[in-house]
Design a protein around this motif. Sequence first.
Motif, PDB file in Angstrom:
ATOM      1  N   ALA A  28      -9.255 -42.835 -24.872  1.00 34.38           N
ATOM      2  CA  ALA A  28      -8.792 -42.187 -23.550  1.00 34.38           C
ATOM      3  C   ALA A  28     -10.193 -41.152 -22.932  1.00 34.38           C
ATOM      4  O   ALA A  28     -10.128 -41.354 -21.649  1.00 34.38           O
ATOM      5  N   ARG A  29     -10.354 -40.852 -23.471  1.00 30.68           N
ATOM      6  CA  ARG A  29     -10.920 -39.810 -23.225  1.00 30.68           C
ATOM      7  C   ARG A  29     -12.600 -40.266 -22.665  1.00 30.68           C
ATOM      8  O   ARG A  29     -13.268 -40.149 -21.731  1.00 30.68           O
ATOM      9  N   ASP A  30     -12.951 -41.415 -23.872  1.00 28.51           N
ATOM     10  CA  ASP A  30     -14.185 -42.225 -23.464  1.00 28.51           C
ATOM     11  C   ASP A  30     -14.200 -43.522 -22.128  1.00 28.51           C
ATOM     12  O   ASP A  30     -14.498 -43.460 -21.457  1.00 28.51           O
ATOM     13  N   ILE A  54     -14.614 -44.483 -16.314  1.00 24.05           N
ATOM     14  CA  ILE A  54     -14.223 -44.337 -14.872  1.00 24.05           C
ATOM     15  C   ILE A  54     -15.223 -43.706 -14.670  1.00 24.05           C
ATOM     16  O   ILE A  54     -15.378 -44.034 -12.809  1.00 24.05           O
ATOM     17  N   ASP A  55     -15.828 -42.396 -14.776  1.00 23.73           N
ATOM     18  CA  ASP A  55     -16.228 -41.487 -13.686  1.00 23.73           C
ATOM     19  C   ASP A  55     -17.266 -41.767 -13.898  1.00 23.73           C
ATOM     20  O   ASP A  55     -17.728 -41.815 -12.683  1.00 23.73           O
ATOM     21  N   ALA A 111      -3.790 -43.418 -12.912  1.00 24.30           N
ATOM     22  CA  ALA A 111      -2.640 -43.770 -13.173  1.00 24.30           C
ATOM     23  C   ALA A 111      -1.471 -44.514 -14.861  1.00 24.30           C
ATOM     24  O   ALA A 111      -0.945 -43.444 -15.096  1.00 24.30           O
ATOM     25  N   ALA A 112      -2.414 -45.341 -14.863  1.00 24.25           N
ATOM     26  CA  ALA A 112      -2.425 -45.591 -16.057  1.00 24.25           C
ATOM     27  C   ALA A 112      -2.272 -44.806 -17.761  1.00 24.25           C
ATOM     28  O   ALA A 112      -1.707 -45.029 -18.906  1.00 24.25           O
ATOM     29  N   MET A 113      -3.720 -44.040 -16.908  1.00 25.28           N
ATOM     30  CA  MET A 113      -4.366 -43.299 -18.454  1.00 25.28           C
ATOM     31  C   MET A 113      -3.295 -41.935 -19.056  1.00 25.28           C
ATOM     32  O   MET A 113      -2.768 -41.598 -19.795  1.00 25.28           O
ATOM     33  N   ASN A 114      -2.830 -41.828 -17.422  1.00 26.06           N
ATOM     34  CA  ASN A 114      -2.032 -41.237 -17.286  1.00 26.06           C
ATOM     35  C   ASN A 114      -0.158 -40.977 -17.812  1.00 26.06           C
ATOM     36  O   ASN A 114       0.018 -40.217 -18.043  1.00 26.06           O
TER      37      ASN A 114
END
Length: 262
Positions: free
Chosen positions: A162-164, A169-170, A259-262
């Motif tokens: 998720a961090r990757d 995304i950023d 939103a999906a990642m959170n």
Amino acid sequence: MSTEQDQEEAPEIVSEFPAPPKFFTLYADGVECGPAPPEPMAPTYHMFGSPYSTQDVVPDLLPQPDKKLYAPAENAEGGDAPSVVVDYKAQMKKINRSLLANFVELVDVLIKKPAMFNEKLDDVELLFLNMHNLINAFRPHQARETVIQMLKTQVQERRDAARDIRCSIDGSRRAVERVHGELHESTDDTTPADSASPAGAEEDVKMENTDETGAAGTGDQASAAPNNTATHTPAQHEQAEKAYQARQMQEKFFSALEAAMN
């Protein structure tokens, strides 16, 4: 008569891959159409010719109580907590010391009285069985800890993934914003160049007719030049509209992904 008795006493031959039971035809139209399965048999049942226990417990290598060299854990009446707690660490240390002493005695017996080594060998075997029995008592705890460690590893792997993804995304958002900025700058730079030639042509026409227009014509030319500079061609307007729509779609995509990642 003897032949019939021999046939009855002969062991049943079980195939390694036996055919399914005949009652499977009752469930041809679905599971709900057939009869309900029977209750589990206790304490053991046979499947493919092998016995299986219905109680999921650690097997006891020493079912005879007199063979155990330690006090087994016993539950108090009406309670789940054991009334006698076994200090497994101390018991295994004691058995380990006994094993070393019995091994020395076994070597001594083999030297002095070789015919009596069987008795001492049985003692060593009994000590090993007791130690293995104590080790097996830790199997449920080992299984729980293994599952806990496995789940922790999976959670950490998912967090790293998720961090990757967030970093990607950023980085993608920054790249898109940079490209949009460069696109707007290039659009702003090309606009004056495209509008310069019509303004110059109009100025030449007005310079030729200076006698007729006079000072009023010069004032109209000065006021019309900025308006022509600020105008966009249809192609530039369409390009800017497409860029705006693409940026809106990308913003929606990144918002949905966050939103999906959170």
